[in-house]
Design a protein around this motif. Sequence first.
Motif, mmCIF file in Angstrom:
data_model
loop_
_atom_site.group_PDB
_atom_site.id
_atom_site.type_symbol
_atom_site.label_atom_id
_atom_site.label_comp_id
_atom_site.label_asym_id
_atom_site.label_seq_id
_atom_site.Cartn_x
_atom_site.Cartn_y
_atom_site.Cartn_z
ATOM 1 N N VAL A 65 0.862 -1.186 0.000
ATOM 2 C CA VAL A 65 0.000 0.000 0.000
ATOM 3 C C VAL A 65 0.899 1.237 0.000
ATOM 4 O O VAL A 65 2.005 1.209 0.528
ATOM 5 N N THR A 66 0.403 2.300 -0.605
ATOM 6 C CA THR A 66 1.143 3.564 -0.586
ATOM 7 C C THR A 66 0.822 4.306 0.707
ATOM 8 O O THR A 66 -0.120 3.954 1.428
ATOM 9 N N THR A 67 1.578 5.343 0.982
ATOM 10 C CA THR A 67 1.325 6.177 2.154
ATOM 11 C C THR A 67 -0.006 6.900 1.961
ATOM 12 O O THR A 67 -0.185 7.596 0.958
ATOM 13 N N PRO A 68 -0.938 6.737 2.897
ATOM 14 C CA PRO A 68 -2.264 7.355 2.730
ATOM 15 C C PRO A 68 -2.239 8.867 2.920
ATOM 16 O O PRO A 68 -1.387 9.415 3.620
ATOM 17 N N GLU A 69 -3.201 9.503 2.285
ATOM 18 C CA GLU A 69 -3.498 10.910 2.524
ATOM 19 C C GLU A 69 -4.717 10.918 3.439
ATOM 20 O O GLU A 69 -5.774 10.389 3.077
ATOM 21 N N PHE A 70 -4.568 11.478 4.633
ATOM 22 C CA PHE A 70 -5.650 11.484 5.618
ATOM 23 C C PHE A 70 -6.298 12.855 5.723
ATOM 24 O O PHE A 70 -5.614 13.880 5.649
ATOM 25 N N THR A 71 -7.616 12.848 5.918
ATOM 26 C CA THR A 71 -8.354 14.038 6.300
ATOM 27 C C THR A 71 -9.300 13.633 7.419
ATOM 28 O O THR A 71 -9.793 12.496 7.447
ATOM 29 N N PHE A 81 -5.479 6.139 -0.771
ATOM 30 C CA PHE A 81 -4.190 5.508 -1.051
ATOM 31 C C PHE A 81 -4.360 4.525 -2.191
ATOM 32 O O PHE A 81 -5.479 4.308 -2.669
ATOM 33 N N GLU A 82 -3.260 3.953 -2.625
ATOM 34 C CA GLU A 82 -3.298 2.913 -3.654
ATOM 35 C C GLU A 82 -2.725 1.636 -3.083
ATOM 36 O O GLU A 82 -1.897 1.666 -2.167
ATOM 37 N N ALA A 96 -5.259 -0.819 -7.182
ATOM 38 C CA ALA A 96 -6.555 -0.197 -6.905
ATOM 39 C C ALA A 96 -6.338 1.120 -6.177
ATOM 40 O O ALA A 96 -5.442 1.238 -5.338
ATOM 41 N N ARG A 97 -7.165 2.093 -6.537
ATOM 42 C CA ARG A 97 -7.216 3.358 -5.808
ATOM 43 C C ARG A 97 -8.294 3.196 -4.748
ATOM 44 O O ARG A 97 -9.439 2.861 -5.066
ATOM 45 N N ILE A 98 -7.910 3.385 -3.509
ATOM 46 C CA ILE A 98 -8.805 3.144 -2.380
ATOM 47 C C ILE A 98 -9.160 4.474 -1.724
ATOM 48 O O ILE A 98 -8.304 5.318 -1.496
ATOM 49 N N ASP A 99 -10.436 4.615 -1.415
ATOM 50 C CA ASP A 99 -10.936 5.760 -0.662
ATOM 51 C C ASP A 99 -11.777 5.164 0.464
ATOM 52 O O ASP A 99 -12.864 4.650 0.222
ATOM 53 N N GLU A 100 -11.231 5.179 1.679
ATOM 54 C CA GLU A 100 -11.927 4.580 2.822
ATOM 55 C C GLU A 100 -12.241 5.638 3.863
ATOM 56 O O GLU A 100 -11.408 6.493 4.160
ATOM 57 N N THR A 101 -13.441 5.543 4.381
ATOM 58 C CA THR A 101 -13.863 6.423 5.459
ATOM 59 C C THR A 101 -14.061 5.573 6.701
ATOM 60 O O THR A 101 -14.808 4.589 6.677
ATOM 61 N N PHE A 102 -13.371 5.956 7.773
ATOM 62 C CA PHE A 102 -13.412 5.236 9.040
ATOM 63 C C PHE A 102 -14.223 6.054 10.042
ATOM 64 O O PHE A 102 -13.952 7.247 10.211
ATOM 65 N N LEU A 103 -15.159 5.419 10.720
ATOM 66 C CA LEU A 103 -15.845 6.056 11.839
ATOM 67 C C LEU A 103 -15.038 5.726 13.090
ATOM 68 O O LEU A 103 -14.990 4.570 13.522
ATOM 69 N N ARG A 123 -11.331 1.464 -6.869
ATOM 70 C CA ARG A 123 -11.283 1.615 -8.324
ATOM 71 C C ARG A 123 -10.036 0.885 -8.837
ATOM 72 O O ARG A 123 -8.921 1.419 -8.719
ATOM 73 N N PRO A 124 -10.196 -0.312 -9.388
ATOM 74 C CA PRO A 124 -9.040 -1.070 -9.902
ATOM 75 C C PRO A 124 -8.399 -0.381 -11.114
ATOM 76 O O PRO A 124 -9.057 0.353 -11.835
ATOM 77 N N PHE A 125 -7.109 -0.670 -11.308
ATOM 78 C CA PHE A 125 -6.398 -0.186 -12.490
ATOM 79 C C PHE A 125 -5.260 -1.154 -12.796
ATOM 80 O O PHE A 125 -4.835 -1.929 -11.947
ATOM 81 N N LEU A 126 -4.763 -1.082 -14.015
ATOM 82 C CA LEU A 126 -3.596 -1.859 -14.433
ATOM 83 C C LEU A 126 -2.399 -0.921 -14.463
ATOM 84 O O LEU A 126 -2.453 0.144 -15.071
ATOM 85 N N ALA A 127 -1.323 -1.307 -13.777
ATOM 86 C CA ALA A 127 -0.106 -0.497 -13.753
ATOM 87 C C ALA A 127 0.731 -0.823 -14.964
ATOM 88 O O ALA A 127 0.679 -1.931 -15.495
ATOM 89 N N HIS A 128 1.525 0.105 -15.378
ATOM 90 C CA HIS A 128 2.404 -0.100 -16.546
ATOM 91 C C HIS A 128 3.616 -0.900 -16.171
ATOM 92 O O HIS A 128 4.104 -0.959 -15.126
#
Length: 128
Positions: A65-71, A81-82, A96-103, A123-128
């Motif tokens: 996983v990549t380093t997440p961007e948190f808000t 994150f991805e 995959a591009r992940i957008d997760e919301t945690f309560l 959102r899945p994707f294929l990397a080069h």
Amino acid sequence: MAVPEAERIAAAQAYISALASHQADDVPFAPGCTRVEVGLKTGFSGDHLRRSLNNGLQYRVIKAVTTPEFTVDGDTVRARFELSTKPKLAGRSVGARIDETFLIPADDPSGRAQIHHINASIRPFLAH
């Protein structure tokens, strides 16, 4: 006493790290934690989520996983994150591009950061 924002972000980060490490014993799930992925319930309790992250085949394909961007907005912590997976499709890595919301309530009765619910958009994707 309110749970500090940094502790709530750390709880979300523990979950995200466990996606790739497959070691979720320290993820602070509330006992009744649930998870919804693209509208489908995929997590039914804190223990179920922990078992799934530790041993579930659906998570075993995750390589990194990549380093997440948190808000943070009130009691919600959003992470974007991805992730990359082990399988390849036509010689290309699947990600995959992940957008997760945690309560993660700031006023949790336990006095500590606990994940009560996760809502995931993928959102899945294929990397080069």
